[in-house]
Design a protein around this motif. Structure first.
Motif, short mmCIF file in Angstrom:
data_model
loop_
_atom_site.label_atom_id
_atom_site.label_comp_id
_atom_site.label_asym_id
_atom_site.label_seq_id
_atom_site.Cartn_x
_atom_site.Cartn_y
_atom_site.Cartn_z
N TRP A 74 -4.31 6.39 -2.88
CA TRP A 74 -3.36 5.34 -2.55
C TRP A 74 -3.52 4.19 -3.52
N ILE A 75 -2.50 3.40 -3.64
CA ILE A 75 -2.57 2.20 -4.49
C ILE A 75 -2.32 0.99 -3.60
N GLN A 76 -3.14 -0.02 -3.80
CA GLN A 76 -3.00 -1.26 -3.03
C GLN A 76 -2.76 -2.42 -3.99
N CYS A 77 -1.76 -3.22 -3.69
CA CYS A 77 -1.39 -4.34 -4.56
C CYS A 77 -1.18 -5.62 -3.78
N ARG A 131 0.88 -1.17 0.00
CA ARG A 131 0.00 0.00 0.00
C ARG A 131 0.92 1.21 0.00
N ASP A 132 0.69 2.14 -0.95
CA ASP A 132 1.61 3.27 -1.08
C ASP A 132 0.91 4.44 -1.75
N TYR A 133 1.64 5.53 -1.90
CA TYR A 133 1.08 6.76 -2.44
C TYR A 133 0.81 6.65 -3.93
N GLY A 134 -0.38 7.11 -4.35
CA GLY A 134 -0.74 7.15 -5.76
C GLY A 134 -0.56 8.53 -6.33
N ARG A 135 -0.49 8.58 -7.65
CA ARG A 135 -0.31 9.84 -8.35
C ARG A 135 -1.44 10.82 -8.04
N TYR A 136 -1.09 12.05 -7.76
CA TYR A 136 -1.99 13.16 -7.44
C TYR A 136 -2.61 13.06 -6.05
N ASP A 137 -1.98 12.30 -5.17
CA ASP A 137 -2.42 12.31 -3.77
C ASP A 137 -2.25 13.70 -3.19
N LEU A 138 -3.03 13.99 -2.15
CA LEU A 138 -2.96 15.27 -1.47
C LEU A 138 -1.53 15.67 -1.13
N ALA A 139 -0.75 14.70 -0.65
CA ALA A 139 0.64 15.00 -0.26
C ALA A 139 1.46 15.50 -1.43
N GLN A 140 1.23 14.96 -2.64
CA GLN A 140 1.97 15.41 -3.82
C GLN A 140 1.54 16.82 -4.21
N LEU A 141 0.26 17.09 -4.13
CA LEU A 141 -0.23 18.40 -4.56
C LEU A 141 0.20 19.52 -3.61
N ASN A 194 -4.46 -5.00 -7.95
CA ASN A 194 -3.76 -3.73 -8.19
C ASN A 194 -4.85 -2.69 -8.38
N VAL A 195 -5.20 -1.98 -7.31
CA VAL A 195 -6.33 -1.05 -7.34
C VAL A 195 -5.93 0.31 -6.80
N VAL A 196 -6.62 1.34 -7.29
CA VAL A 196 -6.46 2.70 -6.78
C VAL A 196 -7.55 2.94 -5.73
N ASP A 197 -7.13 3.43 -4.59
CA ASP A 197 -8.06 3.77 -3.52
C ASP A 197 -8.13 5.29 -3.45
N ARG A 198 -9.19 5.83 -4.02
CA ARG A 198 -9.41 7.28 -3.97
C ARG A 198 -10.34 7.57 -2.81
N ARG A 199 -9.83 8.23 -1.79
CA ARG A 199 -10.61 8.45 -0.58
C ARG A 199 -10.79 9.94 -0.32
N LEU A 200 -11.98 10.31 0.07
CA LEU A 200 -12.28 11.68 0.45
C LEU A 200 -12.32 11.75 1.97
N GLN A 201 -11.34 12.41 2.55
CA GLN A 201 -11.30 12.58 4.00
C GLN A 201 -11.87 13.94 4.36
N VAL A 202 -12.53 13.98 5.50
CA VAL A 202 -13.28 15.18 5.88
C VAL A 202 -12.90 15.62 7.29
N PHE A 214 3.14 6.83 -7.19
CA PHE A 214 3.07 5.80 -8.21
C PHE A 214 1.80 5.85 -9.06
N THR A 215 1.89 5.17 -10.23
CA THR A 215 0.72 4.78 -10.99
C THR A 215 0.60 3.26 -10.87
N GLN A 216 -0.59 2.74 -11.21
CA GLN A 216 -0.79 1.29 -11.18
C GLN A 216 0.16 0.58 -12.13
N ASP A 217 0.34 1.15 -13.31
CA ASP A 217 1.19 0.51 -14.32
C ASP A 217 2.64 0.42 -13.84
N GLU A 218 3.12 1.45 -13.17
CA GLU A 218 4.50 1.43 -12.68
C GLU A 218 4.70 0.29 -11.68
N LEU A 219 3.76 0.15 -10.77
CA LEU A 219 3.89 -0.91 -9.77
C LEU A 219 3.73 -2.28 -10.41
#
Length: 368
Positions: free
Chosen positions: A355-358, A282-292, A335-343, A316-321
């Motif tokens: 995040w990306i989970q593999c 489980r790791d950071y996906g492209r365009y995560d809040l931390a990257q922006l 190999n899935v992208v977890d797009r989560r909206l935190q409030v 990361f992107t899914q393809d890279e992993l």
């Protein structure tokens, strides 16, 4: 009133979908959030802006040479107070808890979810570009400054030289977490999985982090072995032989090393897996809040940044992993992208995490 089993299903972490925008601030997090084309375009634009100015090569080399010191400093400052207990761990990776003790049943996971809901503040926080994944529940791992009876690295080498095998040699189910930090994955596994054949290895680049694990009151050297290890150093030995592990765990650790060293790292770790063994990531996906949130002047190379405290992170992107794992000879299970909206309900602020989970498996039989 819903039956307890129905309530557990409704609250289950990872299955909360926002269907009515009016309910946005009723919970701390919403799962599998779709992004609009405009939001995706804005994210790309922010990344283009914050990566338009790269750090000079000599500065980049300094961060590589001093990487260990930066992580040691991070754990000296935060100890185990930054990354909280990982409530999602066994929901997303049930392979880690195939045999639960009576005190850690599904009701315990339900209790974690209830604590998560009860917070009025939003999930996660960012410090120096470190964006934590979990809600702060107020429950932290108990640290003891007394040194338990642990096997030191020198004692371990001496044991091997005497032909005494390796730590966990008698175990029937072996798990290794790479980049264990203060033990926020290792100790929940030991607490939750009562399989008598279980043995957990954990390692970290930071000596300070490994000291925190070894000095934890719950560290049990009969079930766990913590050691310092440099993933990027091919000459740095592992305490276990090849094809001896059932699971290798990589949680927000692969992103911390140089992109050009990632493939050799994954390939080397794959050799430790038994046929049929799993690598969980489980790791950071492209365009995560931390990257922006990075500013100009913090970019080392494409999608690779240095935080204010000197630690580094890749997105990361899914393809890279998928390329990293399949090149290492592993087969894709997930190999899935977890797009989560935190409030943040108190401040009425929304935060988009990616995040990306593999899950990748070593073939049960050698490929022809």
């Amino acid at each position: 009133m819903a039956a307890p089993s129905e309530a557990r299903q409704r609250r289950r972490f990872g299955q909360r979908v926002l269907t009515d925008p009016a309910r946005l601030f009723q919970h701390n997090a919403w799962d599998n959030v779709e992004w609009s084309e405009e939001q995706e375009a804005n994210a790309r634009r922010k990344v283009q802006e914050n990566s338009s100015q790269l750090l000079p090569q000599e500065k980049q080399e300094e961060y590589e040479v001093n990487a260990k010191r930066y992580w040691d400093d991070f754990y000296k400052i935060h100890e185990n107070g930054f990354f909280k207990d990982r409530h999602w761990l066994f929901t997303e990776f049930p392979e880690l808890a195939p045999n639960r003790s009576s005190s850690q049943t599904g009701d315990s996971l339900h209790e974690f979810s209830t604590k998560e809901e009860s917070k009025s503040e939003g999930l996660g926080r960012c410090e120096n570009g470190h964006c934590s994944l979990e809600t702060s529940t107020g429950s932290q791992l108990s640290l003891s400054r007394s040194t338990p009876g642990v096997c030191t690295q020198e004692e371990h080498r001496e044991l091997q030289q005497r032909g005494g095998g390796f730590p966990g040699a008698a175990a029937s189910y072996r798990v290794l977490e790479v980049g264990c930090g203060a033990g926020n994955t290792v100790f929940p596994i030991l607490q939750t999985n009562n399989d008598p054949g279980l043995f957990v290895y954990c390692c970290d680049f930071s000596t300070t982090a490994v000291d925190l694990v070894q000095n934890n009151a719950e560290y049990d050297s009969s079930r766990c072995f913590a050691f310092v290890h440099d993933l990027c150093n091919d000459q740095s030995p592992f305490p276990m032989p090849e094809e001896s592990l059932d699971i290798v765990i990589l949680i927000f650790v692969l992103s911390a090393i140089l992109p050009e060293k990632m493939q050799s790292t994954v390939t080397r770790l794959s050799r430790l897996l038994k046929p049929g063994g799993l690598m969980l990531l489980r790791d950071y996906g492209r365009y995560d809040l931390a990257q922006l949130r990075f500013k100009k002047g913090q970019c080392l190379s494409e999608n690779f940044y240095v935080r204010g405290d000197g630690t580094r992170v890749y997105f990361f992107t899914q393809d890279e992993l998928d390329h990293l794992f399949t090149t290492a000879g592993l087969e894709k299970i997930q190999n899935v992208v977890d797009r989560r909206l935190q409030v943040n309900r108190g401040k009425q602020v929304t935060m988009y995490r990616v995040w990306i989970q593999c899950k990748y498996r070593k073939a049960a039989t050698p490929r022809p």
